[in-house]
Structure formats: C-alpha cells, structure tokens
Motif scaffolding. Sequence first.
Motif, PDB file in Angstrom:
ATOM      1  N   THR A  86      11.609 -14.938  -1.751  1.00  0.00           N
ATOM      2  CA  THR A  86      11.524 -15.579  -0.435  1.00  0.00           C
ATOM      3  C   THR A  86      12.882 -16.098   0.015  1.00  0.00           C
ATOM      4  N   ALA A  87      13.673 -16.578  -0.930  1.00  0.00           N
ATOM      5  CA  ALA A  87      14.999 -17.101  -0.587  1.00  0.00           C
ATOM      6  C   ALA A  87      15.935 -16.022  -0.062  1.00  0.00           C
ATOM      7  N   GLU A  88      15.571 -14.743  -0.250  1.00  0.00           N
ATOM      8  CA  GLU A  88      16.416 -13.642   0.204  1.00  0.00           C
ATOM      9  C   GLU A  88      15.809 -12.895   1.393  1.00  0.00           C
ATOM     10  N   ALA A  89      15.006 -13.598   2.169  1.00  0.00           N
ATOM     11  CA  ALA A  89      14.392 -12.975   3.347  1.00  0.00           C
ATOM     12  C   ALA A  89      15.444 -12.465   4.319  1.00  0.00           C
ATOM     13  N   GLY A  90      16.565 -13.164   4.425  1.00  0.00           N
ATOM     14  CA  GLY A  90      17.618 -12.698   5.324  1.00  0.00           C
ATOM     15  C   GLY A  90      18.165 -11.346   4.920  1.00  0.00           C
ATOM     16  N   THR A  91      18.227 -11.095   3.609  1.00  0.00           N
ATOM     17  CA  THR A  91      18.763  -9.826   3.107  1.00  0.00           C
ATOM     18  C   THR A  91      17.778  -8.689   3.286  1.00  0.00           C
ATOM     19  N   PHE A  92      16.511  -8.920   2.949  1.00  0.00           N
ATOM     20  CA  PHE A  92      15.522  -7.843   2.976  1.00  0.00           C
ATOM     21  C   PHE A  92      14.810  -7.709   4.319  1.00  0.00           C
TER      22      PHE A  92
END
Length: 393
Positions: A86-92
């Motif tokens: 969830t913390a990498e929503a910006g990436t994915f």
Amino acid sequence: MRTLTKEQVLRCQRHAHHLDKKLPRKQRLEAVSACGLVNSPPGSWELAMAVRVAALTRDDLRSDLIETKSLMQTWSLRGAPTIFPTAEAGTFLNALAAQPDEVPIYAQPLSYTAQALAAHRHELLEALRQACAVLEHKTIVGKAQLDHDLAEAMKPFLPKTVRDHADEPSLVAENQTLLEAAVSYLLRQCALEGRVMMGERQGNQPAFTSPAVWFDHPLDRSAPPRQIVEKFLHCYGPATVQDFARWSGCGLPQAKRLWALTEADRVEIEVEGKRGWMLEADLPLLESLPPESPSIQLLGPHDPFLDLPQRGWILPDKSAQKKVWRTVGSPGVVIRDTQIIGFWNARVQREKTAVQFTLFETLDEEKRFQVQTEMAQLQTFLGRSLGTCRFVE
C-alpha cells in the motif's frame, strides 16, 4: 558498453526476484515490493509468495491484505489485478496512469465501442470518474455487477446522444451493453487514479470499493514515476523500452516517457550479441553474488520470474516455450539450476491434489523425490494434501 554472460545476468535476476534465497517471514513485504504480483488467476500470488518467503502461511497473507492492509489489490500491471505494498501505491498506480494524450492501459480496443456509442474516450472517462463516487457509499460484489452499476451511474454525466446507444448490445461480450463494455475498458485508468480497488472477496466473487473508504483516507500516490521503471530494470534488466511496455501494459509513447526518466541511472549492456539496459546501481551485484547451489525449484503459473524478456535464457527450445507460455492456462514450471526442465499441472479433488509433471529431460529417482517433496510443501501451504504425482517425459 559492458559485455556480460547470461549466467551473470540470470544470477542477478533471480536475486532480485528473491528466488536464490528465501526471505525471512517478517520481511515478506519485500517479496511483493520487488515488481508487484499479478494475481491472475486469483490466488496465483500466494504460490509466488510461498516460493520466496520461508515459514509463510496463508493467514499471514490474508492479514497483510485484509486486516493490517499493508498490501492492496487493484488493476495495475497490464491491466490485471495486481497486489503490491500500500505504501507504494504511487509507484504501481499513479506512475502507470495515462496522461490525457496517451491511451490508458487496457483501453486500446475501446475505439470500436466508443464509435458505436457516438462518444469520445475522454468524454466516457470523465463520466466514469464521476460514477466511481458510488463506491464511496457501497461495496459492489462481482465484476459484471460493477460494470453495470457504474454504467448506470455514468448516464447522468453523458449527453443524450450517447445515452441513446448505452443499452445496445456490446460488441465484445454477451449479456453486456455498450456502456458496460466501455466501463470495463476504462476501469483500469480509474484504478490507476486511485478511484477503485478490490476489497475482501465475498465467496468466490471479487468485491470492489473505494480506496478512500477501505483505508479511511486517500491513497498516497506521490512516489516519483521513475520508480516503476527502476523496479522493472532491477528484476528484468538488461531490457529495452519495448520490453518495459510489454511488462507494464503501457502504450509505447507512455513507456518511452517513463523510460526517459531513468536515463541517468542506467547503462547499456550486451549479452550474447543483444543489447539492453540495466541499472548502474545493480552492476556491483555481478561481482558480489555467490554462485547458486544446485537445486530444483517449482514456480506456480504466471510467476513474475516467467515474465523475463529473455525466455530463451531459461528455456532455449522454442517448441517447449509454447507449452510453458500459453495465451490461456499457462502451467507451473520445474526449474533446475536456472533452467526450466519441465512444467506441471494440478487438479484438486476432495481436498487432494493430483499433479502431472511433464519433463523435457530425464530425472533420476532422487531428483523426482525432490520435485515431489517441493510439491507436497506447496500443497500443505495451500491447505491441501498431495495425492498422486505422475511424471511424463
């Protein structure tokens, strides 16, 4: 330009995928973070995690996805359901969202449906964005129901000329309207914009909600877009922008835009006469990684490692490649010392699993026992027992 051997590169790739050594259970999010886990067919991500993380249980995965919500699932890579931190929503998510002049992921075939609706893609997308607000008030169970409910919610935001055609039969599927088909094509862009995601499954049906409702706050999608390319290159380099486009599902113009963001961070590499790009930061791994010890490993269907652009490195026989990489119903694979030596198919009957291994080369009794032991462990992880094992050579 540096010249490398495929053995050197494969060692780095397997390390990036956490296949050379299992991660401790407490570091399991690292396995998901590497390049995301496409969860199609549903449940395939669990097998991918089982071969990467030691002492893992399915309860761990459910907790991460449903209870602590440190993982989330929505449409991302190639427009498929994808699980990522969830913390990498910006990436994915945000990085893969198309800009106004780009065709969104999965929306390439929309043009025929849009023409039949007498509508423009941007017009339909803007109406769907407005319609996604219904997910802030209710959870919708089932993909067909989601398409229907959002199509109905779109109608007030569309001109009468479009509404007049909205309920005509779809051009691509039975029991679907034109507007429901448009929803299906454009939902991926709305997912990438943080408007829709999968919540907890209801029986055998997916359930859909708004990320703002699921997490009680909007998603943080502020990560630099270049990070999605860096993840790709770390796991699959040396590779080209065309390889990145295929892996991500982006159209080539969008892929080139994202690819350009990493220009200062990658170097050109040649392997067996073919050129590609790696992250410069990964080059020290070529010297520091020890050789892998001989082993036999089972990967599940659609494992991320099988997305390698260089299929011939792990399975040189092109006729055998067609049996492993199928359009529909791809099998799991048997890997020995970085090479695919066969594939497997499983059938579940009354909580027991019957498995057939089709081998491209002969295995002695000791190696066959290793294969059976690996499969038994996978079935235990899935909560089943291993029934029969059949080997075909």
